[in-house]
Design a protein around this motif. Structure first.
Motif, PDB file in Angstrom:
ATOM      1  N   MET A  24      24.037  -0.260  82.611  1.00  0.00           N
ATOM      2  CA  MET A  24      23.716  -1.392  81.754  1.00  0.00           C
ATOM      3  C   MET A  24      24.718  -1.468  80.598  1.00  0.00           C
ATOM      4  O   MET A  24      25.076  -0.465  80.019  1.00  0.00           O
ATOM      5  N   HIS A  25      25.173  -2.674  80.304  1.00  0.00           N
ATOM      6  CA  HIS A  25      25.987  -2.866  79.108  1.00  0.00           C
ATOM      7  C   HIS A  25      25.619  -4.220  78.512  1.00  0.00           C
ATOM      8  O   HIS A  25      24.756  -4.924  79.041  1.00  0.00           O
ATOM      9  N   TYR A  26      26.275  -4.590  77.422  1.00  0.00           N
ATOM     10  CA  TYR A  26      25.913  -5.832  76.736  1.00  0.00           C
ATOM     11  C   TYR A  26      26.944  -6.920  76.985  1.00  0.00           C
ATOM     12  O   TYR A  26      28.149  -6.655  77.016  1.00  0.00           O
ATOM     13  N   ILE A  27      26.430  -8.137  77.196  1.00  0.00           N
ATOM     14  CA  ILE A  27      27.300  -9.291  77.406  1.00  0.00           C
ATOM     15  C   ILE A  27      26.890 -10.388  76.426  1.00  0.00           C
ATOM     16  O   ILE A  27      25.885 -10.256  75.728  1.00  0.00           O
ATOM     17  N   GLY A  28      27.682 -11.462  76.363  1.00  0.00           N
ATOM     18  CA  GLY A  28      27.384 -12.545  75.417  1.00  0.00           C
ATOM     19  C   GLY A  28      26.462 -13.581  76.042  1.00  0.00           C
ATOM     20  O   GLY A  28      26.472 -13.801  77.247  1.00  0.00           O
TER      21      GLY A  28
ATOM     22  N   GLY B 159      27.938 -16.346  69.998  1.00  0.00           N
ATOM     23  CA  GLY B 159      26.805 -15.998  70.874  1.00  0.00           C
ATOM     24  C   GLY B 159      26.194 -14.672  70.464  1.00  0.00           C
ATOM     25  O   GLY B 159      26.683 -13.993  69.552  1.00  0.00           O
ATOM     26  N   LEU B 160      25.121 -14.307  71.137  1.00  0.00           N
ATOM     27  CA  LEU B 160      24.429 -13.054  70.813  1.00  0.00           C
ATOM     28  C   LEU B 160      24.596 -12.064  71.954  1.00  0.00           C
ATOM     29  O   LEU B 160      24.778 -12.455  73.112  1.00  0.00           O
ATOM     30  N   PHE B 161      24.512 -10.790  71.628  1.00  0.00           N
ATOM     31  CA  PHE B 161      24.592  -9.759  72.669  1.00  0.00           C
ATOM     32  C   PHE B 161      23.251  -9.626  73.394  1.00  0.00           C
ATOM     33  O   PHE B 161      22.201  -9.590  72.754  1.00  0.00           O
ATOM     34  N   VAL B 162      23.322  -9.580  74.716  1.00  0.00           N
ATOM     35  CA  VAL B 162      22.127  -9.315  75.535  1.00  0.00           C
ATOM     36  C   VAL B 162      22.478  -8.281  76.598  1.00  0.00           C
ATOM     37  O   VAL B 162      23.640  -8.168  77.006  1.00  0.00           O
ATOM     38  N   PRO B 163      21.474  -7.521  77.073  1.00  0.00           N
ATOM     39  CA  PRO B 163      21.764  -6.605  78.178  1.00  0.00           C
ATOM     40  C   PRO B 163      22.128  -7.404  79.420  1.00  0.00           C
ATOM     41  O   PRO B 163      21.544  -8.467  79.647  1.00  0.00           O
TER      42      PRO B 163
END
Ligand code: PLP
Length: 488
Positions: A1-5, A28-32
């Motif tokens: 798992m990592h974070y994307i926009g 944008g915001l970071f989401v998993p």
């Protein structure tokens, strides 16, 4: 798992990078990239204490933190700062279960995440070899500001600047912030509302010129608002812990579902609940409760988000918000980056967007007017002797509307976001109109008498504390203020 926009899936960050940055460079915001599933059986989870459960959840999201680092954060955050061992007790009153999230230092649910965020940041900075001073920029509708100040005051390697609406917070909220001690703290009242403050802060974060200048000076911006994923993730924990307590107290059997009604502003609290459900927590339905600023209610009814409308200052000021930032994360989850980006662009240019009724059966909106809010406080008190704050009352009134409309009999948790002491005056007016003429601080003693709950230590005698911050700033000068404050 990592974070994307949320607006660009090619943006990629580790958990610690996402926490440090606060927001993506495109706004944008970071989401998993994928919401993790809980990896322990429910039966085991419901037997854990708050700290143990926190570890089970945080390890799935902060996956570049070691076990030792996470446990260090948890032990230091959820300790005797909270005035009850349970941290977030679930209490049954009237026909609902109230999840009391206000037992931290600043008497609102913001403490749940802001007690731990400074520890995350310290470790994240170390992990990424950052030696710069971290500047926490915070817009607040009243509660985030104080909770962030409390968390970051005198934390080495940080500075914190808080912007609050000068005329949009309760007397207790204002004094909590303006009497804040700590060499690294700066508190500014703005001539504007929360949306003005949040928009200015977001634009500062994405200003590349300014970022460069600050870098030369040895500063790095980050955010303590719920746009920071480090704020959101700790909030997932109490949804699981509410479930655990409901099972332990015999309100539900293991595997049964719960409903939650969440008093909502920036959509951070309820989104954490939605993530909990996606992780595997048995939840039937979420009611998103709004006050007269019912932009979210209208959105869930029509699919159209439209912030072009009057802004009301209400008795539940922490929900006086027309741009609910975290809805973006929800939209991204159900409709993807491409659509989210278009909608967010439309929001910026036109102030509205139309999702053409993307339907989501898991969340619906309700709202409470000012009168309904007051009536809910009085009704719960008359029936049970329990005093709820104005935000919790918005949730309770919304729950009643939901129940009458749907006949849903699933056990309901009312997410109780603030202590009534934070909003003493309006709470006491709800109980007796005569209190309108009384002084807010004198009424605290009265509230103590009628509720049987002592005035919390952290605000006892607050009216006599020395005001240390009295800067006022026009809403259009926020960026200038920050530039001058940091760069001279
Ligand atoms: C912040 C706050 C809310 C709203 O929570 P969001 O995460 O912004 O939706 C509700 N009640 C109180 C008391 C708050 O401080």
């Amino acid at each position: 798992m990592h974070y994307i926009g949320t607006r660009d899936e090619s943006i990629s960050a580790t958990a610690s990078q996402a926490i440090l940055k606060g927001i993506c460079s495109d706004g944008g915001l970071f989401v998993p990239n994928e919401i993790p599933k809980i990896d322990k059986p429910l039966q085991e989870l419901v037997e854990m204490d708050y700290q143990g459960l926190a570890y089970e959840i945080l390890k799935l999201y902060l996956n570049d933190f070691t076990e030792e680092e996470l446990k260090y954060c948890i032990v230091n955050a959820y300790d005797t700062k909270f005035d009850t061992k349970k941290i977030v007790p679930l209490v049954k009153k009237a026909d609902a279960l109230f999840l009391e999230l206000f037992h931290g230092k600043t008497l609102a649910f913001k403490d749940m995440a802001l007690s731990i965020l400074p520890y995350f940041m310290k470790i994240a900075a170390k992990k990424n070899g950052i030696e710069k001073e971290i500047v926490i920029l915070t817009a607040t509708s009243g509660d985030t500001g104080k909770a962030a100040l409390e968390g970051f005051a005198d934390v080495e390697g940080t500075k914190i600047i808080v912007f609050f609406p000068e005329d949009g917070v309760s007397p207790v909220q204002k004094l909590q912030m303006t009497t804040q001690e700590g060499k690294n703290t700066c508190v500014v009242g703005i001539k504007g509302n929360f949306d003005d403050a949040q928009s200015a802060v977001k634009s500062i974060f994405t200003d590349k010129d300014l970022a460069k200048k600050l870098e030369e000076k040895g500063y790095l911006f980050s955010s303590a608002n719920s746009i920071n994923i480090g704020r959101l993730v700790p909030q997932i924990v109490y949804y699981f812990y509410a479930y655990a307590q409901a099972v332990q107290q015999g309100e539900i059997g293991i595997g049964d579902k719960l409903n939650f009604t969440v008093p909502t502003g920036n959509f951070g609290d309820i989104l954490a609940g939605y993530y909990a459900k996606c992780m595997g927590l048995p939840v039937n339905h979420f009611v998103c409760a709004s006050n007269d600023n019912k932009v979210l209610y209208d959105f869930f009814e029509t699919g159209v988000y439209n912030k072009n409308r009057p802004f009301y200052v209400t008795v539940s000021p922490s929900m006086d918000i027309l741009i609910s930032s975290n809805l973006e994360r929800f939209l991204c989850q159900i409709a993807g980056q491409q659509k989210t980006k278009q909608w967010m662009q439309a929001l910026q240019t036109k102030g509205s967007y139309d999702t053409e009724k993307i339907k989501n059966a898991e969340i619906s909106g309700e709202y409470a007017t000012e009168k309904e809010t007051f009536d809910a406080i009085k009704k719960v008190y008359d029936q049970t002797g329990y005093v709820i704050d104005t935000h919790t009352a918005v949730a309770y009134a919304s729950y009643e509307k939901y129940k009458n409309k749907t006949g849903d009999t699933t056990a309901m948790v009312i997410v109780s976001t603030a202590s009534p002491y934070k909003f003493t005056k309006d709470v006491m007016i709800a109980l007796d109109k005569k209190n309108e003429k009384e002084d807010a601080f004198a009424l605290m003693k009265e509230l103590e008498k009628i509720s049987g709950v002592s005035i919390p230590e952290s605000i006892r005698g607050i009216e006599t504390r020395k005001v240390l911050h009295n800067t006022i700033c026009e809403k259009d000068n926020i960026k200038d203020f920050v530039t001058k404050y940091l760069l001279g």
